[in-house]
Design a protein around this motif. Structure first.
Motif, PDB file in Angstrom:
ATOM      1  N   MET A   1       4.844  -7.646 -11.256  1.00 33.53           N
ATOM      2  CA  MET A   1       4.636  -6.889 -10.036  1.00 33.53           C
ATOM      3  C   MET A   1       3.855  -7.753  -9.051  1.00 33.53           C
ATOM      4  O   MET A   1       2.795  -8.272  -9.378  1.00 33.53           O
ATOM      5  N   THR A   2       4.391  -7.930  -7.860  1.00 27.69           N
ATOM      6  CA  THR A   2       3.704  -8.657  -6.802  1.00 27.69           C
ATOM      7  C   THR A   2       2.779  -7.689  -6.076  1.00 27.69           C
ATOM      8  O   THR A   2       3.207  -6.618  -5.651  1.00 27.69           O
ATOM      9  N   ARG A   3       1.498  -8.067  -5.950  1.00 29.35           N
ATOM     10  CA  ARG A   3       0.531  -7.199  -5.281  1.00 29.35           C
ATOM     11  C   ARG A   3       0.046  -7.860  -4.001  1.00 29.35           C
ATOM     12  O   ARG A   3      -0.446  -8.987  -4.029  1.00 29.35           O
ATOM     13  N   ILE A   4       0.212  -7.145  -2.908  1.00 27.29           N
ATOM     14  CA  ILE A   4      -0.189  -7.613  -1.582  1.00 27.29           C
ATOM     15  C   ILE A   4      -1.214  -6.637  -1.025  1.00 27.29           C
ATOM     16  O   ILE A   4      -0.971  -5.427  -0.997  1.00 27.29           O
ATOM     17  N   VAL A   5      -2.356  -7.141  -0.593  1.00 30.56           N
ATOM     18  CA  VAL A   5      -3.332  -6.308   0.102  1.00 30.56           C
ATOM     19  C   VAL A   5      -2.932  -6.273   1.569  1.00 30.56           C
ATOM     20  O   VAL A   5      -2.686  -7.322   2.182  1.00 30.56           O
ATOM     21  N   GLY A   6      -2.834  -5.083   2.125  1.00 25.60           N
ATOM     22  CA  GLY A   6      -2.510  -4.899   3.537  1.00 25.60           C
ATOM     23  C   GLY A   6      -3.688  -4.296   4.268  1.00 25.60           C
ATOM     24  O   GLY A   6      -4.285  -3.323   3.793  1.00 25.60           O
ATOM     25  N   ILE A   7      -4.033  -4.872   5.415  1.00 21.00           N
ATOM     26  CA  ILE A   7      -5.167  -4.378   6.202  1.00 21.00           C
ATOM     27  C   ILE A   7      -4.722  -4.188   7.649  1.00 21.00           C
ATOM     28  O   ILE A   7      -4.203  -5.126   8.274  1.00 21.00           O
ATOM     29  N   ALA A   8      -4.925  -2.992   8.171  1.00 25.07           N
ATOM     30  CA  ALA A   8      -4.682  -2.728   9.589  1.00 25.07           C
ATOM     31  C   ALA A   8      -5.982  -2.978  10.346  1.00 25.07           C
ATOM     32  O   ALA A   8      -7.059  -2.562   9.912  1.00 25.07           O
ATOM     33  N   GLY A   9      -5.871  -3.634  11.478  1.00 26.22           N
ATOM     34  CA  GLY A   9      -7.045  -4.048  12.230  1.00 26.22           C
ATOM     35  C   GLY A   9      -7.518  -3.073  13.275  1.00 26.22           C
ATOM     36  O   GLY A   9      -8.024  -3.473  14.316  1.00 26.22           O
ATOM     37  N   SER A  10      -7.361  -1.806  13.012  1.00 26.35           N
ATOM     38  CA  SER A  10      -7.795  -0.780  13.955  1.00 26.35           C
ATOM     39  C   SER A  10      -8.509   0.318  13.190  1.00 26.35           C
ATOM     40  O   SER A  10      -8.192   0.582  12.021  1.00 26.35           O
ATOM     41  N   LEU A  11      -9.453   0.961  13.844  1.00 28.63           N
ATOM     42  CA  LEU A  11     -10.179   2.071  13.239  1.00 28.63           C
ATOM     43  C   LEU A  11      -9.634   3.429  13.685  1.00 28.63           C
ATOM     44  O   LEU A  11     -10.040   4.452  13.134  1.00 28.63           O
ATOM     45  N   ARG A  12      -8.752   3.448  14.666  1.00 32.10           N
ATOM     46  CA  ARG A  12      -8.219   4.706  15.195  1.00 32.10           C
ATOM     47  C   ARG A  12      -7.457   5.482  14.122  1.00 32.10           C
ATOM     48  O   ARG A  12      -6.677   4.904  13.370  1.00 32.10           O
ATOM     49  N   LYS A  13      -7.647   6.777  14.098  1.00 34.43           N
ATOM     50  CA  LYS A  13      -6.913   7.624  13.145  1.00 34.43           C
ATOM     51  C   LYS A  13      -5.416   7.580  13.418  1.00 34.43           C
ATOM     52  O   LYS A  13      -4.618   7.603  12.492  1.00 34.43           O
ATOM     53  N   ALA A  14      -5.022   7.549  14.675  1.00 33.12           N
ATOM     54  CA  ALA A  14      -3.601   7.527  15.042  1.00 33.12           C
ATOM     55  C   ALA A  14      -3.141   6.115  15.404  1.00 33.12           C
ATOM     56  O   ALA A  14      -2.260   5.932  16.233  1.00 33.12           O
ATOM     57  N   SER A  15      -3.706   5.119  14.747  1.00 34.87           N
ATOM     58  CA  SER A  15      -3.393   3.724  15.031  1.00 34.87           C
ATOM     59  C   SER A  15      -1.929   3.407  14.752  1.00 34.87           C
ATOM     60  O   SER A  15      -1.407   3.718  13.679  1.00 34.87           O
ATOM     61  N   PHE A  16      -1.273   2.770  15.721  1.00 37.95           N
ATOM     62  CA  PHE A  16       0.099   2.304  15.502  1.00 37.95           C
ATOM     63  C   PHE A  16       0.133   1.249  14.398  1.00 37.95           C
ATOM     64  O   PHE A  16       1.100   1.145  13.651  1.00 37.95           O
ATOM     65  N   ASN A  17      -0.930   0.457  14.293  1.00 33.52           N
ATOM     66  CA  ASN A  17      -0.954  -0.599  13.286  1.00 33.52           C
ATOM     67  C   ASN A  17      -1.156  -0.043  11.890  1.00 33.52           C
ATOM     68  O   ASN A  17      -0.561  -0.537  10.928  1.00 33.52           O
ATOM     69  N   ALA A  18      -1.950   1.000  11.752  1.00 35.86           N
ATOM     70  CA  ALA A  18      -2.061   1.672  10.455  1.00 35.86           C
ATOM     71  C   ALA A  18      -0.720   2.297  10.089  1.00 35.86           C
ATOM     72  O   ALA A  18      -0.293   2.252   8.924  1.00 35.86           O
TER      73      ALA A  18
END
Length: 184
Positions: free
Chosen positions: A1-18
């Protein structure tokens, strides 16, 4: 199993990046797990705080997740044509102490995507990350690029990616990066 950590760079609850990160996790190929992480709770970097108390526990926990992963996916907004301060701050903390950079980031495959409501995508922010990646010693994956512009039109009110063209591009992006992160 390949494991990738993903991090969105915004704190907004409705973040497009999240939302883009959630879609990336959904569209990752079979055999790939996206460990969605958050930068919420990481304080502003302060060398005095580091000297007095050490690296905050929230940072240490994220460092260990990254160190144990096969790859790192950063999902960056673009603020004022560059890296969002809150995201750069998180990476600054994650690189402390500097002697741990090779253990956490050294030669780790890293991919970068992003979404913005504007028309330029996140091209300038993604370019601004390159010197940071050089300092961290990561292996940037250049196999594909994904800059989501007009993000308000590709996500629905619940943050689901509804644009089929962007979904296809994201699925192809994730397949390519997962192959590299998994050593295939």
């Amino acid at each position: 199993m390949t494991r990738i950590v993903g991090i969105a760079g915004s704190l907004r609850k409705a973040s497009f990046n999240a939302a883009l990160l959630r879609a990336a996790a959904e569209l990752a190929p079979t055999g790939t797990q996206i460990d969605v992480a958050s930068i919420a709770g990481i304080p502003l970097y302060d060398g005095d705080l580091e000297s007095e108390r050490g690296v905050p526990e929230s940072v240490v926990a994220l460092q260990e997740r990254i160190a144990g992963a096969d790859g790192l996916l950063l999902v960056t907004p673009e603020y004022n044509q560059s890296i969002p301060g809150v995201f750069k701050n998180a990476i600054d903390w994650l690189s402390r102490p500097a002697r741990d950079i090779p253990r956490i980031f050294g030669d780790k495959p890293v991919a970068l995507i992003g979404a913005t409501p504007g028309r330029g995508g996140t091209r300038l922010a993604q370019t601004a990350w390159l010197p940071v990646f050089r300092a961290l010693g990561v292996r940037v994956w250049y196999g594909r690029q994904l800059y989501v512009d007009a993000a308000g039109q590709v996500f629905d009110a619940e943050g689901r990616l509804t644009d089929e063209k962007v979904r296809k591009l994201l699925q192809e992006f994730m397949a390519g990066f997962a192959a590299v992160a998994g050593g295939r």
